[in-house]
Design a protein around this motif. Structure first.
Motif: not given
Lengths: 438, 372, 960
Positions: A238-244, A271-277, A327-332, A351-356
């Protein structure tokens, strides 16, 4: 309302959702490979967009079914038997349509299609137009596999596809050296960290008897050291995929890719795929306090680091990348501490906010004129404090993570060279090493 | 799929492995080459359908002798590797009565054919001469492995030797994977990636002793098709660009995008890209290894990761970069179809491994293989 | 660190002065002003200058030879053009006889059209092996050539530029590239030092200058990059001793072992190693007004920091590769380039022999001497010379066609307006306005258009209603002396105040949201709050760009309409308060009259005023486009010309101004009304100003003109969209307009418009000369009437303004399209806005200057063909007085053609004098309407006569 066999529909729909995008990619690839001319941009894009649209529609349909409006919700476990069954060993072909999976699948399908539509205009006439859409199809399948996989093997297939897609998109503008270097760095990070996933998967299979995700529920009964080991191995991946931290170095480099893919990968899915794992393996995390603490520590420290970098970063995409990472760190940390539902909502909104935000990143100058950024000059750090300067420098230089990793790798490369030298000696000794010119 | 169909599937895969290089090599598709390939295919099929180990390995020996005889002419093979591998094949054919010798001979045969360390000095001779010759040589591995699975793996000794072979294989995979990172030319890289797969093959041979025959066969198929295909692509690149050094970025993708794509696809399926045979093979092998040795499987995982990085790095150096002008064109039509067919086989096995793996176990049971 | 040698400092000073000239001179991207990329070479003749300049910057001076070759193949360059260009090449003895019976001229022609150099041997052999063989035409000759070349000598190897810095030598020796680490580091430091407001926190102590800020940072213990280790000690010393930049540079040079006499070049090369950032330092240092960050900027400090980092990186890289560090020793280590492969040489010989018609035996028996002579001849006709010939031929083809068209047009009778024009339109000279002008004129022969530099004589610092500070709306060479403010009308003052407060609040919220979303807690909150909204917004903006933007605008207008405003264009009291910048607010009556009169005289509009006259400035709006401002009006200093047009109309409508005008002989009838307007060249909208003041008596005339504009902008859009591959051909005018509107509103659109991409020539003369000619949006059209300008005073003013602006645009496009990577900024897609200053590729790299691929991809790089309706004598006289014009003309940075107003004789200034120039004498094609001519073509179309709206229909029919 007549009775509809939702289970049967779902059984057919899920493989379509997953495989149609890559099939479309393969078809376009085949067209190109088989003929000496390229198809028109329009044709290629049409094929991909139709596939992605169908994927999205079906994904939404599954989501609606799951709410129960058409009668009882179909079962969340869809078993297609085994991809391979040899004695005790099997690769189960199982898909999981619980709420986590459905939400993530919907998010992936939606964002991929959005980015595909965006890129139709954005990538127009660009060298690599076809490559872009072919890779996008592969990525869509990878993301859907991750979202809907019911077994770790299948999950890993999706995980790898996302990784390959991510690396190739970072190196998209390969005529310059920097994107290629960055792409390699990201790919190397993924692959090394994925060793964790593979080991965890094999390990889980041995101790739990199956690689299905539902089997992970059984990890509560495992001895602490086993669940901790498996959990930490997963966490590495997860740390690799989510760049932690300490693997965050590749993320800013990933901004070398075209903006829509930066949006899709580093604002949206990858980035969120790591969190999904993390969400998928939450039984293991819950089973081991060590993993919980480790996840929270990694997440929080990454969040703080990324927030600091985002404040000092003067380029649009880099700042956004670190804002996302924060935020990804926070969600982790949220997931590690057990707030899985909150995390799922947080992931979707984020994800929606950042894509925009990514999609609008090139508008920075226009916006600055419009909202008068110049009128409010940035605050200058007028400081004599050594500490403040050091903190600033640490953020500006991103802790020199890349340099630190390189220093660790240096001795390894020395070893590789020595080994190669030895090998060449041996070959020459036996009369090889005389290459004939082609 | 019924167990009876297994030899046919294997024959089909062998045919793919044998004919693919013929159409890709630089020389025009000559009469002699076609004849040789046809004879090789006939011998391979004969070996596949043979009922005893002596005949099966015997046919392989004949095949190798034939290659040796026509060395330098019909094929680009040098003589020495042919002689050595023929000797091992003959030994494997004649030692059916002595399981220990038989196993050693068969393993050496496979190692020689696949270029595993330390037999890679022989493979290096082949590759130094021409990568396409290596691709042809590798194609024989499928047949040899099939013979091994039927006649050698079921023995008691193979069972005992399994865990040693697995450990050995893991190390033999790691070493070339490490050296692959520092290669300075394309052939060196190809030598390393093939040798790494050779190491995996040795590990798979060991695992087969414990009944993981499907893993062994899948690893071999990946080796033959993916590495064979990669060898053909290496040859195709060299054909167009001369000696390829990995010093700086070559930018060749602009002139030959299809060739670059094919190169990447074969290389990626070799290092376990999902959706191809390589992914399943790696997965299966890892599970098989885990049972024998946790450290072994760890080693293999690291080796695969390193090789994947080296592969992308090599690809980047050969193909990516500022556009290079060249008169040479992209893949020609026959080459493109060979690529499609070969890669199609890899994908087919990757998404539907049960086509091969499930009946295989059943089929091998007829030869006394221990069910897993 | 104490080598304050005065010799040293002189060299460094000289180097920095030179670097100012060579470095890209592009300011912050928010205001993009086109200029000659190689401005500092303008004192040299064109070809020499660009070859030298390009070599200095490691760039291409001409299009790639392949592109010329393709143009030759497609007929874009014709035999006659090539012949002329070859004749023109200043070289001794074109008839010189070479071996194999070739003449030098034959050899050169062969090298140009056969495209035979630089073939890679492996690829060549592959082609010969696997067919179709390129030498199949004559195999015996090929074998002979192969055999002959194998015996030697071989052609000379390509000369590689000598190494200028350690990095070049290190790379050539195969060591690690020290610049990678240095570039990363410098990018981070420069972008946070120069940041104009993008980051929340900028480099600490930046008010102490770059060198000190950086030194303090590292002196505090910040780690230097791994590959520059050792630099931290230097920085610490600099921080403590406050060493000046030049001494730091000198010390680094000393440490690197660069000998005294090479220091100047070394420092220049160091500055050029990262041209974008160094250029920004150099630009902002010399134009501090453009720097909105409050920090002192100096190029020397940038170079000093770079040298310190460079030194350590180079030492480390050399050390790793076991190479010496001293420049003297290192530069000797560079390996020789590999010799040319036999096959490549043989192929060259084969082609030459084919051209010469030589037999295999002859080739085989060539002696070494003659072979060497052949190789020598190919070497001296190097790529630069080839590009030069090709470019001349390329330009000649276009020149012939366009001048031929003008000549034909001139032979028809000039249109004179006996009756009063139905309406008159004054546009900017911009070549993008050519199509809309033609579309207007096609509608009626009494619609008359004029072209004037788009600031309409109103050189002002303009402050729009919501602008934060004044911006100069005039050509860059002019410094405005007046300020003009847009002010709300009295009745809406209170609404304006309220709206301003609301607006400020809203913007504060937007700014805060943008910066909150990057923080830990803010990001979390906003994700949950705004995430779903962002999703919806994204879908709407991607799927329905035009409609969604419309809806948003309408919503805004409903909710908080913009107050009506007026420009304060006139200052009644000389003692009225000055602006904050100390400039008078608005013109006095006299000043206004002078400017208006000057403007009207310059375009020759001093009588025959129609009832309604529309003055159109132009600008361009697009989204997600950092280069947006490059599409705005060059004559307004990269800003929109609407305010100038509005001001002009406002002034000339005033009765007091009209009275003063009447006094100096310009009698504007009382029923004439001027309307100021803004034409948006991206979405082809036209917005009129101050219509509230339109007298009722003029309403009908205005309605009439407006209807014509509505039609014209649709046709103009139609003509534009044919160049966009994503628009289907054969759209209706309405659909075309919708298409361009969608383009401008689309977030994903990297090509909202093609901008000046089509520019090729400029006409200074009466519109009646070109009226009715389809010029394909390629011509700047400057209205100038030689009959009203006996002293050439007007022409001088016009040329002084138009020459540099036109040449600047044309040359910027030229350079960006001949070398997109060095002069241009590559493809737009990986661009990342940095520090609100510019764009860089990806995450760390150089600032990219110049134009992106998406702006130049259909450009034909040529020098501007400037056709002036004036005698050569008049032109020479003006050039004698105007230094900048002289430089451009005499050094041939523009192709100046004099069109004699009375005789129509056309002469081109070339090699120091005017010569008659060759023109096409083929009869001009005539069509009824523009669309009939460009119709379904995506390419450039040649000039044609459009009969609609011309009074000479019967006449033209008869002549063609």
């Amino acid at each position: 309302m007549t009775h509809i066999d939702l289970d049967a529909i779902q059984r057919i729909a899920l493989p379509v959702i997953i495989l149609l995008p890559i099939a479309a990619s393969a078809f376009v690839g085949l067209l190109i490979m088989a003929s000496s001319r390229y198809p028109s941009e329009r044709t290629a894009t049409r094929i991909l967009e139709v596939a992605l649209t169908i994927s999205l529609v079906l994904s939404a349909f599954i989501a609606i079914c799951a709410t129960g409006v058409f009668g009882a919700a179909p079962s969340t476990l869809v078993d297609y038997g085994a991809l391979l069954e040899l004695g005790t060993y099997r690769i189960p072909a199982v898909l999981l349509t619980d709420w986590k999976g459905i939400v993530f699948s919907l998010l992936c399908a939606f964002l991929t299609l959005l980015v595909a539509r965006f890129s139709r205009t954005y990538m127009h006439r660009e060298a690599g137009y076809f490559r872009f859409f072919i890779l996008l199809g592969g990525f869509a399948t990878g993301a859907q596999l991750v979202a809907l996989a019911g077994a770790l093997d299948i999950f890993f297939a999706g995980w790898e596809l996302i990784g390959i897609g991510s690396a190739l998109f970072i190196g998209f503008f390969h005529e310059r050296a920097e994107p290629v270097r960055s792409s390699l760095r990201a790919f190397a990070t993924y692959r090394i960290c994925d060793a964790g996933f593979l080991m965890a998967m094999v390990c889980a299979h041995e101790v739990l008897g199956s690689t299905t995700i539902n089997a992970l529920d059984g990890s509560i009964d495992l001895p602490l050291w086993e669940s901790t080991t498996i959990g930490l191995l997963f966490l590495l991946s997860v740390m690799g995929k989510s760049a932690q931290l300490p693997f965050s170095g590749w993320l800013p480099r990933a901004m070398e890719g075209p903006t829509p893919t930066s949006a899709l990968f580093y604002g949206g899915i990858s980035l969120h795929a790591g969190l999904f794992l993390m969400l998928r393996i939450s039984p293991i995390i819950n089973a081991s306090p060590v993993v919980q603490v480790a996840g929270a520590v990694v997440g929080i420290s990454t969040a703080i680091y990324a927030a600091a970098v985002a404040r000092t970063n003067p380029d649009a995409k880099g700042a956004l990348a670190h804002a996302t990472l924060c935020q990804v760190g926070l969600i982790l940390a949220e997931i590690s501490l057990g707030f899985t539902t909150l995390a799922l909502v947080h992931i979707s909104g984020h994800a929606l906010l950042r894509v925009w935000q990514y999609l609008r990143a090139p508008n920075a100058i226009h916006d600055a004129h419009r909202i008068g950024v110049h009128a409010v000059p940035a605050e200058e750090l007028q400081t004599q404090s050594v500490l403040e300067r050091r903190v600033y420098a640490a953020a500006l230089h991103r802790l020199r993570l890349d340099d630190r990793i390189d220093s660790i790798l240096d001795p390894f490369m020395v070893l590789a060279r020595a080994l190669d030298k030895f090998d060449r000696r041996v070959r020459v000794l036996f009369g090889g090493g005389k290459e004939r010119d082609p | 799929m019924t167990p009876e169909s297994v030899p046919y599937i294997v024959a089909a895969l062998a045919a793919g492995g044998i004919f693919a290089p013929v159409f890709i090599s630089s020389a025009p598709v000559g009469f002699l080459r076609i004849i040789l390939a046809a004879v090789a295919l006939a011998l391979s099929i004969a070996s596949i359908f043979c009922a005893t180990g002596t005949f099966a390995f015997g046919m392989i020996a004949v095949l190798l002798i034939l290659r040796g005889l026509f060395a330098n002419k019909g094929t680009d093979l040098p003589k020495l590797p042919c002689i050595v591998s023929t000797l091992f094949a003959v030994a494997a054919a004649l030692t059916g009565e002595w399981p220990v010798l038989n196993l050693i001979a068969a393993v050496l045969l496979l190692a020689t054919l696949s270029g595993a360390w330390p037999m890679h000095w022989l493979a290096a001779r082949v590759i130094d001469r021409s990568p396409i010759a290596m691709a042809e040589q590798i194609s024989t591995c499928i047949v040899a492995m099939f013979a091994y699975l039927r006649f050698v793996a079921p023995t008691e000794f193979a069972f005992d030797a399994a865990s040693t072979l697995v450990r050995l294989g893991a190390v033999l995979a790691l070493l070339p994977a490490i050296t692959a990172l520092v290669q300075v030319n394309l052939r060196g890289f190809y030598r390393c990636i093939v040798a790494m797969h050779g190491g995996m093959l040795i590990a798979a041979v060991g695992a087969a002793g414990h009944g993981h025959s499907a893993a062994a066969l899948l690893v071999t198929v990946t080796l033959a098709l993916a590495m064979g295909g990669l060898g053909a692509m290496v040859a195709a690149v060299e054909d167009r660009c001369g000696r390829v050094l990995l010093k700086e970025q070559g930018g060749r993708i602009w002139g030959m995008p299809r060739l670059a794509a094919a190169f990447l696809l074969f290389a990626a399926s070799g290092v376990g890209m999902p959706g191809t045979a390589g992914f399943i093979a790696d997965d299966l092998l890892l599970h098989a290894l885990w049972e024998e040795s946790v450290v072994g499987s760890l080693t293999m995982i690291v080796a695969a990761a390193l090789l994947a990085v080296a592969t992308l790095a090599t690809f980047a150096k050969i193909f990516l970069g500022p556009p290079a002008t060249s008169l040479a064109g992209d893949l020609r039509r026959p080459e493109r179809f060979v690529v499609i067919a070969t890669f199609g086989l890899l994908v087919l096995i990757g998404v539907a491994p049960w086509l091969l793996a499930n009946p295989l176990a059943e089929y091998l049971r007829g030869f006394g293989a221990v069910p897993h | 660190m104490h080598t304050s040698d005065s010799v040293d400092e002189d060299a460094i000073d000289a180097a920095i002065t030179r670097a100012y000239g060579i470095l890209p001179d592009q300011g912050p991207i928010g205001v993009f002003i086109h200029h000659n990329t190689l401005h500092s070479y303008q004192h040299l003749p064109f070809h020499r200058a660009i070859q030298e300049g390009a070599a200095r910057l490691g760039a291409q001076a001409y299009m790639a030879l392949e592109r010329f070759h393709a143009a030759w193949k497609s007929g874009r360059i014709e035999e006659i053009d090539l012949e002329e260009a070859l004749d023109d090449l200043p070289s001794a003895d074109a008839t010189l006889q070479l071996p194999l019976g070739l003449s030098r001229r034959q050899l050169r022609r062969a090298l140009l059209v056969e495209h035979i150099d630089d073939q890679d041997a492996a690829g060549l052999l592959w082609r010969i092996r696997s067919g179709p063989s390129p030498v199949a035409a004559d195999m015996p000759l090929w074998e002979a050539a192969l055999e002959r070349v194998a015996r030697g000598p071989l052609p000379a190897t390509k000369t590689t530029p000598p190494p200028l810095r350690h990095r070049d030598a290190l790379i050539a020796c195969g060591a690690r590239d020290p610049d990678i680490a240095v570039t990363h580091e410098l990018t981070a430091l420069c972008s946070s030092f120069l940041d104009q407001g993008q980051a929340n926190i900028t480099l600490p102590n930046r008010s102490e200058g770059f060198l000190m800020a950086v030194s303090l940072l590292f002196a505090s213990g910040a780690s230097v990059p791994r590959l520059c280790r050792g630099a931290e000690d230097d920085f610490r010393r600099i921080a403590i001793e406050r060493t000046p930049a030049k001494i730091v540079i000198a010390a680094a040079l000393e440490a690197l072992g660069v000998p005294e006499d090479e220091r100047k070049e070394y420092v220049i090369a160091t500055a050029l190693a990262l041209p974008g950032w160094a250029g920004m330092f150099s630009r902002l240092e010399r134009n501090p007004a453009e720097n909105r960050a409050h920090c002192p900027i100096s190029l020397a400090e940038f170079i000093a920091v770079r040298m310190v980092l460079d030194r350590h990186a180079a030492e480390r890289s050399a050390c790793e590769a076991l190479l010496p560090t001293s420049w003297k020793l290192l530069s000797k280590q560079i390996p020789q380039p590999e010799p040319i492969a036999t096959a490549s040489g043989a192929f060259l010989l084969w082609k030459l022999a084919r051209v010469a018609g030589a037999r295999p035996k002859q080739v085989r028996e060539m002696n070494d001497q003659s072979l060497a002579t052949l190789w020598h001849e190919t070497t001296i006709f190097h790529n630069g010379a080839r590009g030069q010939v090709w470019l001349e031929a390329y330009e000649s083809r276009y020149r012939r066609a366009i001048l031929g068209a003008v000549a034909s047009r001139r032979r028809m009778e000039l249109q004179t307006h006996v009756q009063r024009a139905r309406a008159q339109f004054i546009f900017c000279i911009d070549e993008r306005e050519e199509s809309i002008r033609r579309a207007l004129e096609e509608q009626d022969s009494t619609f008359v258009t004029f072209g004037a530099a788009g600031f309409f004589g109103m050189a002002i610092d303009y402050v729009g209603l919501y602008d934060h500070k004044p911006a100069a709306h005039c050509p860059v060479v002019v410094k405005p002396a007046h300020e003009v403010h847009e002010q709300p009308v009295f009745t809406q003052l209170s609404w304006h105040e309220r709206r301003t407060v609301l607006r400020d609040h809203w913007h504060r919220i937007e700014r805060a949201a943008a910066s909150w979303s990057r923080t830990l807690t803010g990001g979390a909150g906003l994700s949950l709050l705004l995430g779903p909204i962002a999703g919806v917004a994204a879908v709407l903006r991607v799927l329905a760009p035009r409609t969604s933007l419309d809806i948003r605008d309408q919503f805004q207008t409903r909710l908080a309409p913009r107050p009506e405003t007026r420009l304060g264009g006139i200052r009644h009291e000389p003692s009225a308060p000055l602006s904050r910048a100390g400039k008078p607010m608005g013109f006095s009556l006299q000043e206004a009259t002078d400017r208006v009169a000057g403007m009207l005289r310059s375009i020759g509009l001093i009588g025959n005023f129609s009832k309604i006259i529309v003055v159109l400035g132009h600008g361009s709006t697009s989204l997600n486009n950092p280069h947006e401002s490059a599409h705005d009006c060059g004559a307004c200093g990269g800003r929109r010309g609407g305010a100038n047009a509005r001001l002009f109309a406002d002034l000339v409508n005033r009765t007091d101004v009209r009275e003063s005008l009447r006094a100096i002989g310009i009698d504007i009838p009382s029923d004439t009304w001027f309307v100021g307007a803004l034409h948006d060249t991206a979405n082809d909208s036209v917005q009129c100003f101050d219509l509230e003041e339109l007298p009722l008596a003029s309403a009908d005339s205005f309605r009439d003109a407006w209807r014509a504009l509505e039609i014209a902008r649709r046709h103009s859009a139609l003509e534009r969209v044919r160049r966009f591959e994503s628009a289907p051909l054969g759209l209706s005018p309405d659909d075309a307009l919708r298409h361009v509107e969608e383009r401008a509103a689309h977030l994903a659109q990297p090509r909202p418009e093609y901008g000046h991409c089509t520019n090729a020539c400029a006409f200074v003369g009466r519109r009646s000369l070109t009226r009715g000619l389809h010029l394909d949006r390629r011509a700047f059209l400057v209205s100038y009437d030689p009959t009203t300008d006996p002293t050439n005073a007007i022409l001088e003013r016009v040329l002084a303004a138009v020459g540099p602006v036109g040449a600047g645009i044309s040359l910027e496009y030229y350079f960006s399209s001949v070398d997109l990577d060095r002069f241009g900024c590559g493809t737009k897609l990986p661009h990342n806005v940095t520090g609100l200053l510019g764009v860089m590729n990806g995450h760390r790299g150089d600032l990219r200057t110049g134009l992106p691929l998406q702006m130049v991809e259909i450009h034909e790089p040529m020098r501007l063909l400037l056709v002036v309706e004036a005698t050569p004598a008049a032109l020479l006289e003006i050039a004698g007085r105007q230094a900048e014009v002289r430089e451009l003309v005499v050094n041939e940075w523009v192709q100046l053609v004099s069109l004699d107003p009375t005789t129509g004789r056309m002469q081109r200034f070339h090699n120091g004098a005017f010569h008659d120039c060759r023109i096409d004498n083929t009869p001009l094609q005539s069509v009824n309407s523009s669309v009939e001519w460009h119709g379904l073509s995506r390419e450039y179309v040649s000039p044609a006569l459009v009969l609609d709206g011309l009074d000479l229909k019967p006449l033209a029919k008869a002549t063609t």
